[in-house]
Design a protein around this motif. Structure first.
Motif, PDB file in Angstrom:
ATOM      1  N   GLU A 120       5.677  27.544 -14.125  1.00  0.00           N
ATOM      2  CA  GLU A 120       4.733  28.528 -14.800  1.00  0.00           C
ATOM      3  C   GLU A 120       5.073  29.270 -16.086  1.00  0.00           C
ATOM      4  O   GLU A 120       4.460  30.361 -16.532  1.00  0.00           O
ATOM      5  N   ILE A 121       6.213  29.306 -16.521  1.00  0.00           N
ATOM      6  CA  ILE A 121       6.680  29.644 -17.746  1.00  0.00           C
ATOM      7  C   ILE A 121       5.293  29.292 -19.253  1.00  0.00           C
ATOM      8  O   ILE A 121       5.027  29.766 -19.813  1.00  0.00           O
ATOM      9  N   GLU A 122       4.976  28.149 -18.885  1.00  0.00           N
ATOM     10  CA  GLU A 122       4.839  27.349 -19.882  1.00  0.00           C
ATOM     11  C   GLU A 122       3.058  27.868 -19.602  1.00  0.00           C
ATOM     12  O   GLU A 122       2.338  28.205 -20.580  1.00  0.00           O
ATOM     13  N   ARG A 123       2.592  28.066 -17.982  1.00  0.00           N
ATOM     14  CA  ARG A 123       1.379  28.092 -17.808  1.00  0.00           C
ATOM     15  C   ARG A 123       1.073  29.404 -18.274  1.00  0.00           C
ATOM     16  O   ARG A 123       0.519  29.799 -19.327  1.00  0.00           O
ATOM     17  N   TYR A 124       2.105  29.707 -17.983  1.00  0.00           N
ATOM     18  CA  TYR A 124       1.711  31.724 -18.283  1.00  0.00           C
ATOM     19  C   TYR A 124       2.152  31.458 -19.980  1.00  0.00           C
ATOM     20  O   TYR A 124       0.553  32.564 -20.362  1.00  0.00           O
ATOM     21  N   THR A 145      16.806  26.019 -17.020  1.00  0.00           N
ATOM     22  CA  THR A 145      14.837  25.778 -17.090  1.00  0.00           C
ATOM     23  C   THR A 145      14.911  26.276 -18.348  1.00  0.00           C
ATOM     24  O   THR A 145      14.371  26.192 -18.576  1.00  0.00           O
ATOM     25  N   ALA A 146      15.748  27.192 -19.398  1.00  0.00           N
ATOM     26  CA  ALA A 146      15.811  27.456 -20.542  1.00  0.00           C
ATOM     27  C   ALA A 146      15.372  26.545 -21.785  1.00  0.00           C
ATOM     28  O   ALA A 146      14.441  25.914 -22.326  1.00  0.00           O
ATOM     29  N   ASP A 147      16.286  24.649 -21.473  1.00  0.00           N
ATOM     30  CA  ASP A 147      15.731  23.381 -21.750  1.00  0.00           C
ATOM     31  C   ASP A 147      15.512  23.281 -21.226  1.00  0.00           C
ATOM     32  O   ASP A 147      13.866  22.721 -22.230  1.00  0.00           O
ATOM     33  N   VAL A 193      11.779  24.876 -24.111  1.00  0.00           N
ATOM     34  CA  VAL A 193      12.232  23.932 -24.669  1.00  0.00           C
ATOM     35  C   VAL A 193      11.993  23.290 -25.408  1.00  0.00           C
ATOM     36  O   VAL A 193      10.888  23.162 -26.215  1.00  0.00           O
ATOM     37  N   ARG A 194      11.060  22.792 -24.220  1.00  0.00           N
ATOM     38  CA  ARG A 194      11.376  20.688 -24.446  1.00  0.00           C
ATOM     39  C   ARG A 194       9.572  20.630 -24.428  1.00  0.00           C
ATOM     40  O   ARG A 194       8.441  20.010 -24.513  1.00  0.00           O
ATOM     41  N   ILE A 195       8.946  22.011 -23.286  1.00  0.00           N
ATOM     42  CA  ILE A 195       7.743  21.732 -22.839  1.00  0.00           C
ATOM     43  C   ILE A 195       6.555  22.445 -23.289  1.00  0.00           C
ATOM     44  O   ILE A 195       5.643  22.646 -23.846  1.00  0.00           O
ATOM     45  N   VAL A 196       7.003  23.708 -23.858  1.00  0.00           N
ATOM     46  CA  VAL A 196       6.168  25.023 -24.549  1.00  0.00           C
ATOM     47  C   VAL A 196       6.038  24.607 -25.242  1.00  0.00           C
ATOM     48  O   VAL A 196       7.333  24.455 -26.738  1.00  0.00           O
ATOM     49  N   ASP A 197       4.655  25.223 -25.524  1.00  0.00           N
ATOM     50  CA  ASP A 197       4.355  24.432 -27.295  1.00  0.00           C
ATOM     51  C   ASP A 197       3.927  25.759 -28.541  1.00  0.00           C
ATOM     52  O   ASP A 197       3.209  26.376 -28.494  1.00  0.00           O
TER      53      ASP A 197
END
Length: 161
Positions: A94-98, A125-127, A130-134
């Motif tokens: 959801e963070i990535e989507r946001y 979640t933080a890890d 870090v890995r998926i958010v661009d």
């Protein structure tokens, strides 16, 4: 540089540290703060499928709204604009989507501070963010005072000669 700063929060102490840091950064850059709380879909489904399920889900959503409203109040006190959102799902997704949907420039997230073994086995979640958010991600971790205290010598531990 950074116009939109996302601060995901679960209301924990470490998330609170990230809120402080994120608002400080937003103040320096005159950026808009985005406060996001994600109701964990797995946790929400643990409640038995009865009338209580809807009530419990509503409690989770209200809790998320209260948490994000606190962030908005702090941002307002700092003279910043703030957008709040509460979503249901897997937090990192959801963070990535946001981030993708809201033109976010940087994410400032707290670390739960899991032990090395737990974090290696479970991840955090933080890890995952870090890995998926661009986008750039700042993970804020402040050691709790009680863990720092045991490392400092007390007056009783000091040897006087």
């Amino acid at each position: 540089m950074y116009d939109n700063i996302l601060i995901p929060t679960d209301g924990s102490e470490q998330a609170g540290n990230a809120v402080e840091e994120g608002i400080r950064l937003a103040s320096e850059l005159d950026a808009t703060v985005h406060a996001l709380h994600v109701v964990d879909e797995f946790e929400a489904k643990i409640v038995p499928i009865t009338e209580a399920e809807d009530e419990k889900r509503e409690e989770y959503l209200e809790h998320g709204e209260a948490i994000t409203d606190e962030v908005a109040q702090l941002a307002e006190e700092a003279g910043l604009g703030c957008v709040t959102a509460v979503r249901t799902g897997m937090a990192h997704k959801e963070i990535e989507r946001y981030v993708d949907e809201n033109d976010i420039d940087i994410v400032v997230i707290g670390s739960r501070g899991l032990g090395a073994v737990e974090e290696m086995l479970l991840g955090s979640t933080a890890d995952k963010v870090v890995r998926i958010v661009d986008k750039p991600v700042t993970v804020v971790y402040k050691r709790p005072a009680e863990t720092v205290q045991w490392m400092l010598p007390s007056a009783e531990d000091t040897i006087h000669r």
